[in-house]
Design an enzyme around this catalytic site. Structure first.
Site, short mmCIF file in Angstrom:
data_model
loop_
_atom_site.label_atom_id
_atom_site.label_comp_id
_atom_site.label_asym_id
_atom_site.label_seq_id
_atom_site.Cartn_x
_atom_site.Cartn_y
_atom_site.Cartn_z
N GLY A 18 35.50 75.74 38.27
CA GLY A 18 36.09 74.53 37.68
C GLY A 18 35.35 73.29 38.14
N ASN A 19 35.95 72.15 37.98
CA ASN A 19 35.34 70.89 38.47
C ASN A 19 36.45 69.92 38.87
OD1 ASN A 19 36.02 69.18 36.05
ND2 ASN A 19 34.78 70.75 35.05
N ARG A 20 36.04 68.76 39.35
CA ARG A 20 37.01 67.83 39.96
C ARG A 20 37.73 66.91 38.96
NH1 ARG A 20 35.94 68.29 45.37
NH2 ARG A 20 33.79 68.85 45.88
N SER A 21 37.50 67.09 37.68
CA SER A 21 38.15 66.20 36.71
C SER A 21 39.68 66.34 36.80
CB SER A 21 37.69 66.56 35.30
OG SER A 21 38.52 65.92 34.36
N ALA A 45 35.72 67.33 30.84
CA ALA A 45 34.60 67.82 31.66
C ALA A 45 34.57 69.34 31.48
CB ALA A 45 34.81 67.44 33.11
#
Ligand code: C5P
Length: 397
Positions: free
Chosen positions: A205-208, A273
């Protein structure tokens, strides 16, 4: 602003004397103004001045002459609640839900949008406690007018001056003028991260957080658009009940949901994102810790914005985001072309207070033909206003 119902809340700062001009200008522009004052505000400016200007009784306490001033009714009556000047104490009370006076009691009962124009000395403004309280209010959707720079009542120079009455009136006029501006328009917004499963418990995943896209969805909805929000996994959600939220988890799910809605939309804002790659296989059982290393084969996710850019009709407007760490402008311009956007919103991770996991953002908008607009650091709600204003130029042509 003919007939608009505005509550003007005045708290105890020397800037309270400017609230008289503000009240006069609001009334002159056709608004129906109800003034509320804290007890401290009444030490700076007479309630009689404000009641004369607003042509209404001023409320400065929850109880007056043995009658109860119905703060719930007032909170429901208003179309907009402006707190000007908003002192450090009033901001703190609003942030923490302390309703020990008429102004903060009405704030807690209000269902209308709320806007504050802070006023205080520069050290009080910069203090971590004040900034924390401001962040809490911004998080709850309160709009904040920027503080001015200049001479303060203490004789010091710096930030902390209340926005000028004319600026506050211009804000209110813009606020009401943009209401229902996008009525009849259908707009798609993608937001948040995607989670690409490795096994039933793990994902890439990512930090969005989706905060920027959600703020855009809320602002477009406030302007009367029919908003479809395709939202990746996040705890946040739009404030507006009118935003239709389609919750997805992976990039493929986001692609499918977008493909479905996009053809009948007048515009789309791609702020999600999306993970560029996903694991080729997601294990059906939890992967066991075995060797010293492991390899995961990744395959490319569909580029949702680029795919919609290929099928978009000439009447459809598409807007992209570029979150860059280097060669920001060049990278953003390449994406503008490659994904066939009408304009692109650039934010750089080099800018403090911009990007993921922040309540604020600092953007540049790049239009075709190399027209670039640079904006100040603002709350994400106020950035959403700028993006909606830019979209208006294309959508309402
Ligand atoms: O290529 P990059 O990911 O930097 O492009 C960012 C823009 O493209 C954003 O508007 C983002 O929402 C969109 N995008 C997308 N699908 C992807 C990757 C990016 O819609 N798979």
């Amino acid at each position: 602003m003919q007939g608009k119902k505005i509550i003007l809340g005045i708290s105890g700062s020397i800037a309270a004397y400017k609230a008289a001009t503000l009240c006069r200008l609001l009334v002159k522009s056709g608004a129906d103004v109800q003034v509320l004052m804290t007890e401290n505000a009444a030490s700076f400016i007479s309630p009689l001045t404000l009641s004369t200007l607003s042509k209404k009784n001023v409320f400065s306490s929850v109880v007056s002459e043995s009658a109860w001033n119905n703060h719930v009714e007032l909170g429901l009556w208003a179309d907009l609640f402006i707190v000007a000047p908003a002192t450090a104490t009033t901001i703190a009370k609003m942030a923490h839900g302390i309703c020990d006076n008429i102004l903060t009691a009405v704030y807690l009962s209000a269902r209308c949008p709320v806007c504050i124009a802070p006023a205080m000395d520069l050290d009080m403004w910069k203090h971590k406690a004040t900034q924390r309280n401001i962040s809490l209010l911004l998080e709850s959707g309160v709009m904040q007018l920027p503080v001015g720079y200049g001479e303060l009542a203490s004789g010091l120079y710096g930030e902390g001056r209340m926005a000028e009455p004319e600026e506050i009136v211009a804000f209110a006029e813009h606020f009401f003028a943009s209401e229902n501006q996008f009525k009849g328009k259908k707009i798609l917004v993608t937001a948040g991260p995607t989670h690409e499963p490795l096994d039933p418990v793990r994902f890439i995943g990512n930090r969005s957080t989706g905060k920027m896209g959600i703020a855009i969805a809320d602002e477009l909805s406030r302007r009367g658009a029919e908003v479809n929000l395709v939202l990746g996994p996040t705890d946040l959600q739009p404030k507006s009940k009118n935003v239709r939220t389609i919750k997805v988890s992976t990039g493929l799910e986001m692609y499918d949901a977008t493909k479905e809605v996009f053809p009948e939309c007048d515009a789309a804002i791609f702020s999600a994102a999306v993970a560029d790659y996903r694991p080729l296989y997601a294990a059906t059982c939890k992967i066991k810790k075995e060797g010293e290393s492991m390899e995961v084969q990744l395959v490319k996710n569909p580029d949702i914005a680029a795919a919609m850019g290929k099928i978009k009709k000439p009447s459809q407007i598409t807007v992209g985001f570029a979150l860059e760490t280097d060669q920001e402008l060049e990278n953003a311009k390449t994406k503008l072309e490659k994904k066939n956007f009408d304009f692109i919103v650039l934010n750089s991770l080099k800018d403090e207070g911009a990007g993921f996991q922040s309540d604020t953002n600092k953007i540049s908008i790049i239009h075709r033909g190399n027209k670039i607009e640079n904006y100040q650091l603002k709350s994400k709600e106020n950035v959403a206003v700028d993006i909606a204003d830019a979209l208006k130029l294309y959508l309402l042509k």
